[in-house]
Write an enzyme that holds these catalytic residues in place. Sequence first.
Site, short mmCIF file in Angstrom:
data_model
loop_
_atom_site.label_atom_id
_atom_site.label_comp_id
_atom_site.label_asym_id
_atom_site.label_seq_id
_atom_site.Cartn_x
_atom_site.Cartn_y
_atom_site.Cartn_z
N ALA A 41 43.03 27.58 45.23
CA ALA A 41 42.63 28.44 44.19
C ALA A 41 41.03 28.72 44.10
O ALA A 41 40.64 29.56 43.84
CB ALA A 41 43.14 27.79 42.79
N GLY A 44 40.29 31.21 46.64
CA GLY A 44 41.11 32.52 46.42
C GLY A 44 40.25 33.06 45.37
O GLY A 44 40.26 34.35 45.16
N ASP A 45 39.83 32.52 44.25
CA ASP A 45 39.12 33.03 43.23
C ASP A 45 38.04 33.47 43.69
O ASP A 45 37.45 34.53 43.36
CB ASP A 45 38.59 31.95 42.20
CG ASP A 45 37.74 32.55 40.88
OD1 ASP A 45 38.26 33.38 40.28
OD2 ASP A 45 36.80 31.86 40.77
N ALA A 46 37.02 32.82 44.65
CA ALA A 46 35.83 33.30 45.06
C ALA A 46 36.12 34.75 46.04
O ALA A 46 35.29 35.69 45.99
CB ALA A 46 35.24 32.35 46.09
N THR A 49 36.99 37.62 43.59
CA THR A 49 35.67 37.76 42.82
C THR A 49 34.88 38.97 43.73
O THR A 49 34.40 39.91 43.27
CB THR A 49 34.85 36.81 42.38
OG1 THR A 49 35.83 36.19 41.22
CG2 THR A 49 33.73 37.38 41.72
#
Length: 166
Positions: A41, A44-46, A49
């Site tokens: 996660a 994945g968040d990076a 974004t």
Amino acid sequence: MKFDQFQFLLNNAFQENEGEGPPPIKYQNVPVERLHPLVLAYVGDAYFTLYVRTTLLAYEQNKVRVLHTLDSKIVSATMQAVAYQSLENQLTEQEMSIVKRGRNAKSTVPKSATVAEYRNSTGFEALLGYLYLGKNYERLSELVEKAFAVIAREMTKTAKNSGEKK
């Protein structure tokens, strides 16, 4: 985060090094399936974004504050949960398994989202991290493009509805 954990990472990542290259790598060729879902996660968040920020540049290139405000809303747990729910029926069994691992991982829920939204967004981010680290770029691109479109529609609908209420 505890200072000891930070210091441990700092010492491992930036230990004194012979020569001019980067420090030696501790983990190589770790199967992506073995990574903790919150690590997936995190990646994945990076990725999401960065995708959102570069996509927004097609619409605005001068007003950084506006870009940041909009990208923060798009990558929020609430909007990612909306995107995930829209895409859920298009995921494979293996992808759903990764989402469930991410959704069930123990983490602290921020006040900006409900528990369900945060869990779903964490699962969605874990899937993106899994696809990125697994080098499944075609599927990754397909999902983030669809997620961006879903979120854009939702934000447009929300803005339109709030404008009508005034």
